[in-house]
Design an enzyme around this catalytic site. Structure first.
Site: not given
Ligand code: SAJ
Length: 427
Positions: A208, A262, A314
């Site tokens: 994780k 996360c 996001k």
């Molecule tokens: N972000 C970027 N660039 C990217 C991708 C994301 O700047 O290329 C930023 C987003 O804008 C946001 C943050 O990162 O601020 C996180 O967004 P996200 O959509 O990537 O992830 P979370 O935090 O909503 O959810 C994550 C997920 N983990 C992964 O994709 C590995 C989800 O599957 C997990 O269950 C969750 O964390 C968790 O609960 O841990």
């Protein structure tokens, strides 16, 4: 089957993970008892309502509560499966705050019975099952792997898609012993369509953390490349698009920083435990945490009133936890600017927000796109332009239709390109 005080599944923590998980098990025919220490949360769910926003959740919870399959209370009740899904936030000195996990573990001791399975879903530092939960169970007289079973089954669902991903995602189940893993897997197999992989508890804890750390490190790389492009005279978004045509390259997106509960939190669990072995992970966290300040440093001095489009962390969610937009707002205010925020998706804003788009842009000197909500595509820049004092837009996500905004008279500045204002003077 038990009586009113006995459930098949008892879920401790009715938050973003616990509530959807409890409701989903209930909708699949299990009698579920949800536990939360907050009486308001218990009352809300008890009347079939919800206290968090997630697509489809309200209907699911209302159905589960009205059918009697989901009940809620402040204390655990006897059950066959206990799922701990409580928050593991960061302390101010970037350490995992495990108090809720400890309290949940203690709370279930009085109702634990032989043959029960305890599953930790909360994201936790490696060794939590082995060194933190198992000793508490054993001190109470239980033999883990024989009289009770203990496993870690990390949640991996994406906010905004939680209900679908609860069913379709693969699950990793790490047992304190192989029997513990099998015991937990039997329950999840009745809910999950994805594949279930069995391993040991510490490996599951690391899986994780590795997933979210992978994202964080790669986003830091993207943010760093974006900063390089601003001074190198290149367009990061074009660099990313073309580099990602390579079969083994997947450059992530740059943005205003990393938010959510996360990705901006979990890597610290590794840094805390293994400080000498995690220089890269720490650096990535620091790079991403510094992005809001970079955005603010790019705000032209003449901009006295600034409008932020988006407060959520996001796009297309209402969740504002650790949102870079909040950091940007407070950094702007610290420089004496007036900040107005518009976010039609956020219903419980942690900072004041404007009631309408018009209110947020009136007499504004600069608009910053901070959250890529789809609804922002519907904004007509020609309608916004006459309300503003200066026509300037910073897009931190490469999200809006820049030609349209330029046509309405806006000076468009795109993060990751030489148009980003902080770097204009350096060329
Ligand atoms: N972000 C970027 N660039 C990217 C991708 C994301 O700047 O290329 C930023 C987003 O804008 C946001 C943050 O990162 O601020 C996180 O967004 P996200 O959509 O990537 O992830 P979370 O935090 O909503 O959810 C994550 C997920 N983990 C992964 O994709 C590995 C989800 O599957 C997990 O269950 C969750 O964390 C968790 O609960 O841990």
């Amino acid at each position: 089957m038990g009586n009113d005080t006995t459930s098949e599944i008892c879920v401790l923590g009715m938050g973003y993970i616990g509530l959807p998980t409890a409701a989903m098990f209930a909708a699949n025919g299990f009698r579920v008892h949800g536990v939360d220490t907050n009486p308001e949360v218990v009352a809300t769910i008890g009347r079939g309502d919800i206290h968090i926003e997630e697509p489809g959740l309200k209907t699911l919870v209302r159905g589960a509560v009205s059918s009697g399959m989901l009940r809620v209370g402040e204390e655990p009740v006897p059950a066959s499966l206990f799922i701990i899904a409580v928050p593991t936030p960061l302390t101010s000195d970037k350490k995992a705050d495990m108090r809720a996990v400890d309290a949940a573990t203690r709370a279930l001791l009085p109702v634990l019975r032989p043959g029960n399975t305890v599953v930790l879903e909360s994201t936790s530092p490696p060794g939590t099952c082995r060194n933190r939960i198992r000793p508490v169970l054993e001190a109470a007289g239980w033999k883990v792997g024989e009289t009770v079973f203990l496993a870690h089954c990390p949640e991996r669902v994406l906010p905004g898609r939680i209900l679908a991903e609860l069913i379709t995602n693969d699950r990793v189940i790490g047992g304190m012993t192989p029997a513990c893993a099998r015991s937990a897997a039997r329950w999840y197999a009745r809910l999950v369509d994805g594949e279930i992989f069995l391993t040991d508890a510490t490996t599951a804890e690391l899986v994780k953390l590795a997933e979210n750390t992978y994202r964080d490190v790669n986003i830091a790389l993207a943010n760093e490349l974006a900063s390089v492009c601003e001074v190198a005279g290149a367009n990061f978004w074009e660099v990313q698009r073309l580099a990602n045509r390579h079969p083994r390259v997947n450059i992530h997106r740059a943005g205003p920083g990393v938010g959510g509960h996360c990705i901006s939190v979990d890597p610290w669990f590794l840094v805390e435990m293994f400080p000498d072995r995690t220089p890269l992970i720490r650096a990535a966290r620091e790079v991403n945490d510094a992005v809001p300040a970079r955005v603010v440093a790019g705000v032209p001095g003449a901009a006295e009133t600034v409008t932020l489009l988006g407060l959520a962390f996001k796009g297309n969610v209402d969740d504002c936890r650790e949102s870079p937009a909040i950091a940007i707002a407070s950094l702007l205010e610290a420089t004496g600017r007036v900040v107005r925020v518009y976010d039609p998706l956020v219903h419980r804003p942690p900072i004041p927000i404007a009631a309408s788009l018009e209110e947020s842009v009136r007499d504004s000197d600069l608009i910053i796109l901070t959250t890529p909500h789809d609804v922002f595509h519907d904004i007509d820049p020609a309608r916004v332009a006459p309300l503003t004092r200066r026509r300037a837009l910073i897009d931190t996500h490469d999200f809006l239709d820049h030609e349209r905004w330029r046509a309405a008279g806006f000076d468009v500045m795109l993060r990751g390109t030489p148009s980003f204002p902080a770097y204009r003077d350096q060329r």
